[in-house]
Design a protein around this motif. Structure first.
Motif, PDB file in Angstrom:
ATOM      1  N   GLY A  10       0.802  -1.216   0.000  1.00  0.00           N
ATOM      2  CA  GLY A  10       0.000   0.000   0.000  1.00  0.00           C
ATOM      3  C   GLY A  10       0.835   1.267   0.000  1.00  0.00           C
ATOM      4  N   HIS A  11       0.619   2.119  -0.994  1.00  0.00           N
ATOM      5  CA  HIS A  11       1.279   3.412  -1.155  1.00  0.00           C
ATOM      6  C   HIS A  11       2.766   3.287  -1.495  1.00  0.00           C
ATOM      7  N   THR A  12       3.246   2.064  -1.624  1.00  0.00           N
ATOM      8  CA  THR A  12       4.592   1.816  -2.135  1.00  0.00           C
ATOM      9  C   THR A  12       4.490   1.315  -3.572  1.00  0.00           C
ATOM     10  N   LEU A  13       3.719   0.240  -3.754  1.00  0.00           N
ATOM     11  CA  LEU A  13       3.443  -0.270  -5.101  1.00  0.00           C
ATOM     12  C   LEU A  13       2.081   0.191  -5.616  1.00  0.00           C
ATOM     13  N   VAL A  14       1.116   0.285  -4.700  1.00  0.00           N
ATOM     14  CA  VAL A  14      -0.277   0.564  -5.075  1.00  0.00           C
ATOM     15  C   VAL A  14      -0.759   1.839  -4.389  1.00  0.00           C
ATOM     16  N   HIS A  15      -1.446   2.669  -5.165  1.00  0.00           N
ATOM     17  CA  HIS A  15      -2.067   3.877  -4.608  1.00  0.00           C
ATOM     18  C   HIS A  15      -3.495   3.569  -4.190  1.00  0.00           C
ATOM     19  N   TYR A  16      -3.836   3.948  -2.961  1.00  0.00           N
ATOM     20  CA  TYR A  16      -5.203   3.833  -2.462  1.00  0.00           C
ATOM     21  C   TYR A  16      -5.695   5.212  -2.048  1.00  0.00           C
ATOM     22  N   CYS A 102      -8.100   1.838  -6.805  1.00  0.00           N
ATOM     23  CA  CYS A 102      -6.669   1.692  -6.541  1.00  0.00           C
ATOM     24  C   CYS A 102      -5.942   1.431  -7.865  1.00  0.00           C
ATOM     25  N   TYR A 103      -4.671   1.789  -7.909  1.00  0.00           N
ATOM     26  CA  TYR A 103      -3.898   1.569  -9.134  1.00  0.00           C
ATOM     27  C   TYR A 103      -2.417   1.436  -8.797  1.00  0.00           C
ATOM     28  N   ILE A 104      -1.688   0.759  -9.689  1.00  0.00           N
ATOM     29  CA  ILE A 104      -0.241   0.592  -9.537  1.00  0.00           C
ATOM     30  C   ILE A 104       0.453   1.917  -9.857  1.00  0.00           C
ATOM     31  N   HIS A 105       1.377   2.333  -9.020  1.00  0.00           N
ATOM     32  CA  HIS A 105       2.119   3.571  -9.268  1.00  0.00           C
ATOM     33  C   HIS A 105       2.902   3.468 -10.588  1.00  0.00           C
ATOM     34  N   GLY A 106       3.053   4.603 -11.244  1.00  0.00           N
ATOM     35  CA  GLY A 106       3.620   4.645 -12.591  1.00  0.00           C
ATOM     36  C   GLY A 106       5.066   4.223 -12.705  1.00  0.00           C
ATOM     37  N   ASP A 107       5.830   4.254 -11.614  1.00  0.00           N
ATOM     38  CA  ASP A 107       7.249   3.896 -11.677  1.00  0.00           C
ATOM     39  C   ASP A 107       7.510   2.416 -11.423  1.00  0.00           C
ATOM     40  N   VAL A 108       6.466   1.677 -11.046  1.00  0.00           N
ATOM     41  CA  VAL A 108       6.653   0.321 -10.526  1.00  0.00           C
ATOM     42  C   VAL A 108       7.121  -0.662 -11.594  1.00  0.00           C
ATOM     43  N   VAL A 109       6.449  -0.708 -12.730  1.00  0.00           N
ATOM     44  CA  VAL A 109       6.786  -1.708 -13.748  1.00  0.00           C
ATOM     45  C   VAL A 109       8.215  -1.513 -14.257  1.00  0.00           C
ATOM     46  N   ALA A 137      -5.823  -9.014  -0.830  1.00  0.00           N
ATOM     47  CA  ALA A 137      -4.653  -8.130  -0.756  1.00  0.00           C
ATOM     48  C   ALA A 137      -3.787  -8.231  -2.001  1.00  0.00           C
ATOM     49  N   LEU A 138      -3.594  -9.446  -2.516  1.00  0.00           N
ATOM     50  CA  LEU A 138      -2.703  -9.632  -3.656  1.00  0.00           C
ATOM     51  C   LEU A 138      -3.386  -9.382  -4.992  1.00  0.00           C
ATOM     52  N   GLU A 139      -4.719  -9.324  -4.976  1.00  0.00           N
ATOM     53  CA  GLU A 139      -5.428  -9.005  -6.218  1.00  0.00           C
ATOM     54  C   GLU A 139      -5.049  -7.616  -6.724  1.00  0.00           C
ATOM     55  N   ASP A 140      -4.713  -6.734  -5.792  1.00  0.00           N
ATOM     56  CA  ASP A 140      -4.364  -5.366  -6.169  1.00  0.00           C
ATOM     57  C   ASP A 140      -3.020  -5.286  -6.892  1.00  0.00           C
ATOM     58  N   ILE A 141      -2.206  -6.336  -6.793  1.00  0.00           N
ATOM     59  CA  ILE A 141      -0.941  -6.353  -7.535  1.00  0.00           C
ATOM     60  C   ILE A 141      -0.953  -7.475  -8.574  1.00  0.00           C
ATOM     61  N   SER A 142      -2.147  -7.902  -8.978  1.00  0.00           N
ATOM     62  CA  SER A 142      -2.255  -9.018  -9.921  1.00  0.00           C
ATOM     63  C   SER A 142      -1.555  -8.723 -11.248  1.00  0.00           C
ATOM     64  N   ARG A 206       6.714   9.699  -1.702  1.00  0.00           N
ATOM     65  CA  ARG A 206       6.225  10.101  -3.020  1.00  0.00           C
ATOM     66  C   ARG A 206       5.803  11.562  -3.086  1.00  0.00           C
ATOM     67  N   GLU A 207       5.404  12.129  -1.974  1.00  0.00           N
ATOM     68  CA  GLU A 207       4.971  13.527  -1.961  1.00  0.00           C
ATOM     69  C   GLU A 207       6.084  14.458  -1.499  1.00  0.00           C
ATOM     70  N   THR A 208       7.296  13.926  -1.421  1.00  0.00           N
ATOM     71  CA  THR A 208       8.497  14.683  -1.020  1.00  0.00           C
ATOM     72  C   THR A 208       8.241  15.560   0.204  1.00  0.00           C
ATOM     73  N   LYS A 209       7.773  14.922   1.258  1.00  0.00           N
ATOM     74  CA  LYS A 209       7.520  15.636   2.504  1.00  0.00           C
ATOM     75  C   LYS A 209       8.775  15.769   3.367  1.00  0.00           C
TER      76      LYS A 209
END
Length: 231
Positions: A10-16, A102-109, A137-142, A206-209
């Motif tokens: 969550g929030h590393t590979l997948v955005h929620y 939810c979606y996979i972050h653009g840099d992941v692939v 849980a793993l369906e989100d990174i299928s 990711r938000e450079t905090k």
């Protein structure tokens, strides 16, 4: 030398879009359960279910030992005087509520492709909310699961972060030292987990905090780690 890269999900590979603490979403999620299961519930019924969910909300009551969704939902159904034969329908209705948009972050692939080209092993180590089973849980990174050698969650380990057992278990299964593992996550507990295990800790900010949790590296994009892994 790094031989394996392990990811939080969550929030590393997948955005929620959901908040990290689901407390504010309990009522609409439970209403989704009543709709899908055709229940007629009272306000007291909702209150009983919310009380159980709060007990297992790790943002309110942190724990390291994992529990199962069946355990949590058996308690809720018992408080509603409903049969446990409805368990699966209730779980499906509840957990599906939180998985919208939810979606996979653009840099992941690109980063996973790089790791494969460099023959680096990969794994996930992610804490599940409320005993969320791996099939959810793993369906989100299928779409990227073929890039992951060991797709693990706290269900597989039996413990939650910052407990180091997950990274230790992954290193053992991959046949490497835990010091040869890089762990990437977005929360303080991810960094503590990595540091406790003796792995290389990376905070994805990711938000450079400018977050500082004692990590060895901080990046805003996974591909910033390519140079580090080539060292």
């Amino acid at each position: 030398m790094i031989k394996a890269v392990v990811f939080d999900i969550g929030h590393t590979l997948v955005h929620y879009k959901n908040p990290l603490n689901w407390r504010s979403l309990y009522e609409p999620a439970l209403k989704n359960v009543t709709k899908m299961c055709d229940y007629q519930l009272t306000e007291d019924n909702y209150a009983d279910a919310i009380s159980v969910l709060c007990e297992y909300n790790t943002r309110i009551n942190p724990r390291e030992k994992e529990v199962t969704a069946d355990h949590i939902w058996s308690r809720i159904l018992d408080s509603w005087n409903k049969e446990t034969s409805d368990l699966q329908r209730c779980k499906d209705a509840f957990y599906s509520f939180f998985r919208n948009d939810c979606y996979i972050h653009g840099d992941v692939v690109e980063f996973l492709t790089f790791l494969r080209e460099k023959n680096l092993k990969t794994a996930t180590l992610s804490d599940v909310p409320y005993g969320l089973e791996n099939k959810y849980a793993l369906e989100d990174i299928s779409s990227i699961i073929d890039y992951i050698d060991l797709p693990y969650t706290s269900n597989d380990i039996g413990y939650r972060k910052p407990n180091a057992k997950g990274l230790q278990m992954i290193a053992k299964e991959l046949g490497i030292l835990v010091q040869e593992v890089m762990y990437i996550g977005d929360e303080e507990k991810d960094i503590i987990c990595a540091n406790n295990a003796g792995a290389v800790s990376v905070l994805i900010d990711r938000e450079t905090k400018g977050l500082e949790y004692g990590q060895q590296y901080r990046v805003s994009n996974l591909n910033e780690l390519k140079d580090v892994l080539m060292m």
